[in-house]
Design an enzyme around this catalytic site. Structure first.
Site, PDB file in Angstrom:
ATOM      1  CG  ASP A 301      -1.624  -1.195   1.556  1.00 25.91           C
ATOM      2  OD1 ASP A 301      -2.157  -1.553  -0.021  1.00 25.91           O
ATOM      3  OD2 ASP A 301      -2.486  -1.385   2.540  1.00 25.91           O
ATOM      4  CG  ASP A 592      -5.029  -0.502   5.258  1.00 21.73           C
ATOM      5  OD1 ASP A 592      -5.635  -1.202   4.405  1.00 21.73           O
ATOM      6  OD2 ASP A 592      -4.529   0.870   5.583  1.00 21.73           O
ATOM      7  CG  ASP A 596      -7.067  -4.207   2.055  1.00 17.42           C
ATOM      8  OD1 ASP A 596      -7.270  -4.072   1.196  1.00 17.42           O
ATOM      9  OD2 ASP A 596      -6.680  -3.019   2.529  1.00 17.42           O
TER      10      ASP A 596
END
Ligand code: ATP
Length: 850
Positions: A301, A592, A596
């Protein structure tokens, strides 16, 4: 204080002393006594004990007691290893903490869930684990998954207004909505605690490696038993006393069966994972360690992982103009609306940092940035919220990239929405200006789109805000988030973490690629990627919608050149991870959010964020990084490589030296010699000269250049190269030992032959140890002579020489003091063989390792 205001800090402290911490006490399945008894739970050890009794009964007291002592010492060593490993694993499991938003002294704060007490008022939202048994006070579209309690995984709606439905339980997870609740029971007093008390929940899962090893250990075990039987037969044919035959065969079997292997693996894993935890990477599944050491791609990310997650609004666009945050216009209607929407469409809160003027953001940092902007303009955020009542909320959705709420003030209802600017703008039909609101033309929208790009190109994260009034009636999310009045947008700065640039380079040197998969804007992501050195000249940025328009074949073809995936949805993250895996990568992926979880499960190593990660993501992950930092993943990979290398090194050592022992004794028997080693000598070698170096290799923390080589590619534990190496070192050991025996036997007698075989076998094993260290290049550190793990094998050799020169030990191990000449000849023969082996490696590499 009212119930909704929660407890005071003082009350909470007192209650914590009364009720104890809010935790489920996991009982280890293995009590120390269990572990100790397990050490004797092997048929070979039992036979050895029986043999001891037999020799005592036959009057051979000294030898009997000695064997018993060695058996006990062996068990003690095994016990210490396993006990340490068990303890380490337990403490590791207790390390993952759950942070809860709680109201104390009337203010919201974040605490470790262990500190919760009955009476605490907590805030829960999507992705949270319910931290204790509680009763809802307020709820909005609140649904939980109670499958951990009931086994049925369907979302169940809970409602503060319904008597029968307002209790929520520890261990369940929030799948939708939000709520405040008051804690009713904590720890073992909860429903989950009652179940956990009945079950012993600690079960250690086996890693792939352990499974493979058990098979190898079994195979070697069978080989050893086979040799033991042959020894037995030869012994009987030669008329050797039956007790000697049994003892020799059994000692050989005990020495050769690598029963210590699983213990070595466990201790390597346990110690290694503790080292990782110190570096802020907590492994949740031990089985992920092999994959971690072999990672070839990190899909990360952006927000919070590559960047600091310290979000501040730095620019504001309103009424067709862009302002720096320190030069905002006074008395400006669009700015006022922008701030109001920013405060009301917001689940974060600010907590003052002590007496300073600074604030910590509790909750989402992007939303916190909007509250900090209000604070900067001296607008009290809490009072704004008290002016009306929240009647509906659609939480931030990572696919639509928007969030909206409906507030009722007086008799009117108003929608406040915020989200990715292109999403909000495309749903807006009007715009707010200093002169009131007016219709927004498509042409104007195009101009505004350009302003998005200008701001995003500077690496700023964009959030647009919009509003509208509405008459109350139940409407779909889509209806509520359309026909909006565009207010403006803000550019939020979130600088990259300083250490990330170097970490990306370290990963690159280690043959590990990094790609960014982000929900953020392509230009913002590109700007950040450039700042941290992620982009090569020909690398590409692709957006989720561009990616979706490609055929599978095109995606495969393009994949290697894409470095940044922007504006992706969580489903695309899953697809991208799978595509990279299909292309042969071993992938670590970060995440997170609740959405996901699938990608985290799909990845070879799913990495959840410890700070910003939802409990659902943490649960799905193999590893949690407690500082959310990309650089931590890279150092975890390094530890993973060290752990894997250490395991393999000690396995190679144990197997190489065990086969060497078997071959020596078998060779001696086949040559028609008396047994070349006595049972007691075999047992000593098994304990000291085998065990210590194997442990040393397992615990070796000094590795040089471990991140300067490419990731491991082999799927099997042993490559053909390893198998050839094992063949070579074990034959070298056997030949040296047999040669030593021959020297003593033919020059003097059996006792001298055994003494020399005893010394040389240990020496040859130390050569195997040093050869492994040299292969791993870890021996050549600056601190070679302070390195305890180098000193130990040298000490073993010295000890061996000490034994043959001390009358007490000479008697104990039935050794004779050799004259210098035979000893020198034996050592010389062994050295010649080592030199030949070394020369072969240097000059005739292709002979063996083609
Ligand atoms: P990463 O996946 O790298 O963490 P990200 O956190 O930037 O990326 P998202 O959280 O999916 O990705 O955000 C995508 C976009 O949604 C952002 O660029 C922003 O415009 C918008 N956004 C993010 N958070 C919120 C929020 N709380 N409310 C409204 N819009 C948001």
């Amino acid at each position: 204080m009212t119930q909704a205001q929660g407890l005071t800090q003082k009350q909470a402290g007192e209650l914590l002393t009364t009720y104890g911490p809010n935790e489920i006490s996991h009982q280890s399945a293995q009590t120390p006594l269990n572990l100790a008894l397990n050490q004797f739970n092997s048929p070979l050890v039992i036979i050895l004990c029986l043999a001891t009794i037999l020799s005592l009964a036959l009057g051979d007291t000294f030898e009997g007691l000695l064997i018993l002592a060695i058996v006990i010492l062996n068990a003690g060593l095994g016990f210490i290893q396993e006990y340490r490993a068990e303890k380490a694993l337990l403490s590791l499991r207790q390390m993952t903490i759950t942070i809860v938003r709680v109201t104390r002294d009337g203010k919201e704060r974040e605490i470790d869930s262990k500190e919760l007490v009955p009476g605490d008022v907590i805030f829960l939202e999507e992705g949270n684990k319910v931290p204790a048994d509680a009763q809802l006070l307020h709820s909005l579209h609140f649904e939980v998954d109670e499958s951990s309690l009931t086994g049925e995984s369907i979302a169940i709606e809970k409602d503060a207004g319904e008597q029968a439905n307002k209790l929520i339980f520890l261990g369940t997870t929030v799948v939708r909505g939000r709520a405040t609740a008051v804690i009713k029971a904590t720890g073992m007093k909860t429903k989950f605690g009652a179940i956990a008390a009945k079950l012993s929940t600690m079960q250690k899962e086996e890693t792939q490696l352990e499974k493979k090893l058990k098979i190898v250990a079994k195979q070697i075990g069978f080989a050893a038993l086979f040799v033991a039987v042959i020894i037995g037969i030869i012994g009987v044919i030669k008329g050797i006393p039956i007790l000697t035959i049994i003892l020799t065969a059994v000692s050989l079997a005990v020495a050769a069966v690598p029963e210590g292997l699983p213990a070595v693996i466990t201790i390597t894993l346990a110690v290694g994972t503790q080292r990782m935890a110190k570096k802020k990477a907590i492994l949740r599944k031990l089985s992920a360690i092999e994959a971690l050491g072999g990672i070839t791609l990190i899909a990360t990310d952006k927000t919070g992982t590559l960047t600091k997650n310290e979000m501040r609004v730095s620019r504001v666009w309103i009424d067709n103009k862009t302002f720096e945050v320190n030069a905002l216009p006074k008395n400006n209607a669009p700015l006022r609306h922008l701030i109001t929407t920013g405060i009301l469409c917001n689940n974060a809160s600010l907590a003052p940092q002590g007496a300073s003027q600074k604030f910590d953001v509790i909750g989402d940092k992007t939303e916190g940035a909007l509250l900090l902007l209000a604070q900067h303009l001296n607008i009290e955020t809490q009072t704004r919220k008290q002016d009306g009542a929240l009647t509906e909320e659609f939480a931030f959705d990572a696919t639509s990239k928007t969030m909206s709420v409906i507030w009722k003030t007086g008799g009117s209802y108003r929608v406040h929405a915020k989200g990715a600017p292109e999403m909000i703008l495309s749903q807006s039909s009007r715009i707010l200006t200093a002169d009131g609101d007016r219709a927004l033309s498509e042409k104007e929208k195009k101009v505004i789109f350009q302003s998005f790009d200008e701001m995003a190109a500077d690496g700023l994260r964009l959030i647009a805000l919009a509003t509208k009034t509405m008459s109350w009636q139940r409407q779909s999310r889509h209806q509520i988030e359309s026909d909006l009045t565009f207010i403006g947008f803000v550019g939020i700065s979130d600088p990259p973490r300083e250490e990330v640039k170097d970490a990306i380079q370290t990963a690159r040197n280690a043959g590990i690629e990094t790609v960014m998969i982000t929900g953020d804007n392509a230009l913002t992501a590109h700007a950040i990627a450039k700042q941290i050195g992620l982009m090569h000249p020909r690398d590409e940025v692709i957006t989720g919608s561009q990616f979706a328009s490609l055929s599978k074949e095109e995606k495969r073809r393009k994949l290697p050149s894409i470095r940044v995936f922007a504006r992706t949805s969580p489903e695309q993250k899953l697809e991208i991870v799978s595509l990279f895996q299909e292309a042969g990568h071993v992938v670590a992926a970060t995440g997170d959010g609740v959405n996901d979880a699938l990608a985290l499960k799909q990845a070879d190593v799913g990495v959840a964020m410890g700070i910003t990660g939802t409990d659902v993501a943490k649960e799905a992950a193999d590893m949690v990084i407690t500082d959310d930092n990309y650089a931590t993943i890279v150092s975890a990979v390094e530890e993973g490589r060290i752990i894997y290398d250490n395991m393999k090194a000690s396995i190679k050592y144990l197997i190489g030296s065990n086969i060497g022992e078997i071959l020596s004794i078998l060779g001696g028997a086949l040559l028609g010699w008396p047994f070349i080693l006595l049972p007691i000598q075999i047992l000593y070698i098994n304990l000291i000269t085998d065990g210590l170096p194997a442990l040393a290799l397992a615990l070796n923390a000094r590795h040089r250049n471990i991140m300067a080589r490419a990731p491991r590619t082999e799927k099997n534990l042993f490559t053909t190269h390893d198998i050839r190496w094992l063949t070579e070192v074990s034959s070298l050991t056997a030949l040296s030992t047999l040669a030593a025996f021959a020297v003593g036997y033919y020059l003097q007698n059996v006792a001298l032959g055994r003494t020399l075989a005893f010394v040389i076998l240990a020496l040859a094993q130390q050569y195997i140890f040093l050869d492994i260290m040299a292969q791993d290049r870890s021996m050549f550190t600056k601190h070679v002579f302070t390195n305890i793990w180098v000193i130990i094998p040298l000490a073993v050799t010295a000890l061996q020489l000490f034994l043959i020169h001390t009358s007490f030990f000479k008697a104990m191990f039935q050794l004779t003091k050799p004259h210098q000449i035979p000893l020198l000849i034996a050592v010389l023969l062994c050295s010649i063989m080592i030199v030949i082996s070394e020369a072969r490696k240097r000059f005739f590499r292709h002979w063996f390792y083609s």
